[in-house]
Design a protein around this motif. Structure first.
Motif, PDB file in Angstrom:
ATOM      1  N   ASP A  10       0.897  -1.175  -0.233  1.00  0.00           N
ATOM      2  CA  ASP A  10      -0.011  -0.007  -0.137  1.00  0.00           C
ATOM      3  C   ASP A  10       0.803   1.299   0.053  1.00  0.00           C
ATOM      4  N   GLY A  11       2.216   1.110  -0.079  1.00  0.00           N
ATOM      5  CA  GLY A  11       3.181   2.302  -0.173  1.00  0.00           C
ATOM      6  C   GLY A  11       3.753   2.660   1.110  1.00  0.00           C
ATOM      7  N   THR A  12       3.189   2.146   2.197  1.00  0.00           N
ATOM      8  CA  THR A  12       3.726   2.511   3.500  1.00  0.00           C
ATOM      9  C   THR A  12       4.944   1.791   3.751  1.00  0.00           C
ATOM     10  N   MET A  13       5.753   2.063   4.602  1.00  0.00           N
ATOM     11  CA  MET A  13       6.887   1.337   5.156  1.00  0.00           C
ATOM     12  C   MET A  13       6.930   0.792   6.592  1.00  0.00           C
ATOM     13  N   ILE A  14       7.561  -0.541   6.713  1.00  0.00           N
ATOM     14  CA  ILE A  14       7.463  -1.207   7.791  1.00  0.00           C
ATOM     15  C   ILE A  14       8.943  -1.479   8.421  1.00  0.00           C
ATOM     16  N   PRO A  15       9.000  -0.975   9.497  1.00  0.00           N
ATOM     17  CA  PRO A  15      10.570  -1.370  10.035  1.00  0.00           C
ATOM     18  C   PRO A  15      10.861  -2.877   9.997  1.00  0.00           C
ATOM     19  N   ASP A  16      11.861  -3.539   9.702  1.00  0.00           N
ATOM     20  CA  ASP A  16      11.938  -4.822   9.551  1.00  0.00           C
ATOM     21  C   ASP A  16      12.198  -5.718  10.938  1.00  0.00           C
ATOM     22  N   ILE A  17      12.261  -5.188  12.171  1.00  0.00           N
ATOM     23  CA  ILE A  17      12.414  -5.810  13.428  1.00  0.00           C
ATOM     24  C   ILE A  17      11.456  -5.360  14.050  1.00  0.00           C
ATOM     25  N   ALA A  18      10.826  -5.809  14.947  1.00  0.00           N
ATOM     26  CA  ALA A  18       9.867  -5.359  16.076  1.00  0.00           C
ATOM     27  C   ALA A  18      10.070  -6.038  17.142  1.00  0.00           C
ATOM     28  N   TYR A  19       9.689  -5.239  18.509  1.00  0.00           N
ATOM     29  CA  TYR A  19       9.589  -5.782  19.819  1.00  0.00           C
ATOM     30  C   TYR A  19       8.236  -6.066  19.839  1.00  0.00           C
ATOM     31  N   GLY A  20       8.158  -7.479  20.392  1.00  0.00           N
ATOM     32  CA  GLY A  20       6.643  -7.805  20.563  1.00  0.00           C
ATOM     33  C   GLY A  20       6.325  -8.226  21.967  1.00  0.00           C
ATOM     34  N   THR A  21       5.155  -7.705  22.315  1.00  0.00           N
ATOM     35  CA  THR A  21       4.574  -7.824  23.753  1.00  0.00           C
ATOM     36  C   THR A  21       3.883  -9.020  24.171  1.00  0.00           C
ATOM     37  N   TRP A  22       3.953  -9.994  23.264  1.00  0.00           N
ATOM     38  CA  TRP A  22       3.247 -11.242  23.899  1.00  0.00           C
ATOM     39  C   TRP A  22       4.078 -11.853  25.107  1.00  0.00           C
ATOM     40  N   LYS A  23       3.410 -12.484  25.943  1.00  0.00           N
ATOM     41  CA  LYS A  23       3.869 -13.002  27.129  1.00  0.00           C
ATOM     42  C   LYS A  23       4.490 -11.848  28.174  1.00  0.00           C
ATOM     43  N   LEU A  24       4.614 -10.552  27.638  1.00  0.00           N
ATOM     44  CA  LEU A  24       4.983  -9.473  28.772  1.00  0.00           C
ATOM     45  C   LEU A  24       4.066  -9.385  29.959  1.00  0.00           C
ATOM     46  N   GLY A  25       2.529  -9.620  29.579  1.00  0.00           N
ATOM     47  CA  GLY A  25       1.866  -9.311  30.639  1.00  0.00           C
ATOM     48  C   GLY A  25       1.153  -7.912  30.516  1.00  0.00           C
ATOM     49  N   ASN A  26       0.872  -7.287  31.709  1.00  0.00           N
ATOM     50  CA  ASN A  26       0.462  -5.899  31.725  1.00  0.00           C
ATOM     51  C   ASN A  26       0.666  -5.148  32.926  1.00  0.00           C
ATOM     52  N   GLY A  27       0.385  -4.045  32.815  1.00  0.00           N
ATOM     53  CA  GLY A  27       0.714  -2.996  34.152  1.00  0.00           C
ATOM     54  C   GLY A  27       1.842  -2.227  33.725  1.00  0.00           C
ATOM     55  N   ASP A  28       2.667  -1.595  34.913  1.00  0.00           N
ATOM     56  CA  ASP A  28       3.664  -0.790  35.058  1.00  0.00           C
ATOM     57  C   ASP A  28       4.907  -1.641  34.424  1.00  0.00           C
ATOM     58  N   VAL A  29       5.068  -2.847  34.853  1.00  0.00           N
ATOM     59  CA  VAL A  29       6.504  -3.676  34.455  1.00  0.00           C
ATOM     60  C   VAL A  29       6.315  -3.679  33.097  1.00  0.00           C
ATOM     61  N   THR A  30       5.236  -3.842  32.344  1.00  0.00           N
ATOM     62  CA  THR A  30       5.262  -4.108  30.714  1.00  0.00           C
ATOM     63  C   THR A  30       5.425  -2.530  30.346  1.00  0.00           C
ATOM     64  N   ILE A  31       4.711  -1.592  30.822  1.00  0.00           N
ATOM     65  CA  ILE A  31       5.157  -0.226  30.249  1.00  0.00           C
ATOM     66  C   ILE A  31       6.713   0.127  30.276  1.00  0.00           C
ATOM     67  N   GLN A  36      11.628   0.716  27.613  1.00  0.00           N
ATOM     68  CA  GLN A  36      13.129   0.261  27.562  1.00  0.00           C
ATOM     69  C   GLN A  36      13.674  -0.016  26.072  1.00  0.00           C
ATOM     70  N   ALA A  37      12.618  -0.976  25.272  1.00  0.00           N
ATOM     71  CA  ALA A  37      12.754  -1.305  23.990  1.00  0.00           C
ATOM     72  C   ALA A  37      12.882  -0.092  23.029  1.00  0.00           C
ATOM     73  N   LEU A  38      12.077   0.872  23.293  1.00  0.00           N
ATOM     74  CA  LEU A  38      12.120   2.008  22.675  1.00  0.00           C
ATOM     75  C   LEU A  38      13.403   2.952  22.589  1.00  0.00           C
ATOM     76  N   SER A  39      13.706   2.969  23.872  1.00  0.00           N
ATOM     77  CA  SER A  39      15.123   3.566  24.324  1.00  0.00           C
ATOM     78  C   SER A  39      16.385   3.064  23.791  1.00  0.00           C
ATOM     79  N   VAL A  40      16.202   1.600  23.434  1.00  0.00           N
ATOM     80  CA  VAL A  40      17.407   1.185  22.939  1.00  0.00           C
ATOM     81  C   VAL A  40      17.549   1.207  21.556  1.00  0.00           C
ATOM     82  N   ALA A  63       5.264   8.052  27.099  1.00  0.00           N
ATOM     83  CA  ALA A  63       6.257   8.188  28.042  1.00  0.00           C
ATOM     84  C   ALA A  63       7.623   8.464  27.425  1.00  0.00           C
ATOM     85  N   SER A  64       7.938   7.790  26.329  1.00  0.00           N
ATOM     86  CA  SER A  64       9.188   7.766  25.677  1.00  0.00           C
ATOM     87  C   SER A  64       9.633   9.022  25.143  1.00  0.00           C
TER      88      SER A  64
END
Length: 283
Positions: A10-31, A36-40, A63-64
């Motif tokens: 569709d003409g858009t671009m997708i980064p070829d590596i992603a940080y997945g949130t499966w199994k991370l759970g939820n709440g402040d720890v996941t945030i 942290q993934a965004l920061s690195v 927050a990032s």
């Protein structure tokens, strides 16, 4: 060559590596982990309704302090509720918690939402699934912040059937992909490439996280030792050579950094062949 982006149909671009949130759970720890993934340096976050952490992904992005155009978000419809309401809520909820993936007013809308994250697509469910596709297509026309749609866990037959009726071609197909499933999954990747559908690969690192002691151990170690890298980096570099988008995860900052450095590894044709052969040798 470092990690980059792949152009979608569709003409858009997708980064070829992603940080997945499966199994991370939820709440402040996941945030904290997503932040942290965004920061690195991760610029693509993969979440889903069924993971129950779309809100956390949005909060971490807000927050990032990153600019909207710097981050790409993938989310997935779970199929557990009314489709129009579910998709609309998913888009709006995640966007609301960000400041324009950064801002509540969606000033620079560009959030890709992948539909129908399902583990298995049975033949007798496909007609209903196609009906869902029609509904999402209609919905995305009215949601300017949901720019792209895709599918998950479709095999070649299911993609073929879908393409005969879909008014909008899916931009991606997210599937299980690693060397030990190469025999089964490589045809899906090839079919997608032939029809302009990019493959997103999850669980690329399974051979060294949950299936150690197999034929891949030796070539991965040899290649890693030669390149001064880690086996997980070699696997990610292998996936990159296959032309797929890798979705991976970790709770450790040093591993996240290592995953990003994997984009700089230059595997030879012999390296790829050795990994393929080892993967195919496991039945």
């Amino acid at each position: 060559m470092p990690w980059g982006s792949i152009e979608l149909n569709d003409g858009t671009m997708i980064p070829d590596i992603a940080y997945g949130t499966w199994k991370l759970g939820n709440g402040d720890v996941t945030i904290g982990r997503v932040k942290q993934a965004l920061s690195v340096g991760f610029t693509h976050i993969d979440t889903a309704q069924i993971y129950r952490n779309e809100k956390e992904a949005g909060e971490a992005l807000r927050a990032s302090g990153l600019a909207r155009e710097d981050v790409y978000i993938t989310t997935k419809y779970s199929g557990r509720a009314d489709i129009d309401t579910s998709i609309r809520n998913s888009c709006e909820y995640t966007m609301w918690t960000c400041t324009s993936y950064t801002a509540p007013d969606l000033a620079v809308p560009d959030i890709p939402t992948l539909w129908a994250k399902m583990e298995q697509i049975k033949a007798n469910e496909l007609a209903k699934y196609e009906s869902s596709h029609e509904s999402i297509q209609t919905l995305t026309q009215s949601l300017t912040y949901c720019r792209s749609i895709g599918v998950s866990n479709f095999n070649v037959q299911e993609l073929t059937t879908l393409l005969t009726s879909a008014k909008v071609k899916p931009v991606v197909n997210q599937i299980l992909f690693h060397p030990y499933v190469l025999r089964r999954q490589a045809p899906i990747v090839a079919f997608g490439a032939q029809h302009g559908i990019v493959t997103e690969a999850y669980s690329v690192l399974i051979p060294i996280t949950r299936q150690t002691g197999g034929p891949l151990d030796k070539p991965l170690k040899e290649i890693a030792d030669r390149l001064g890298a880690q086996p997980e980096q070699v696997l990610l570099a292998w996936a990159k050579k296959k032309g797929v988008v890798s979705v991976t995860s970790s709770t450790r900052k040093e591993r996240m950094e290592g995953y990003l450095k994997a984009g700089d590894l230059e595997l030879t044709a012999e390296d790829i062949a050795a990994i393929d052969t080892a993967g195919l040798s496991r039945h």
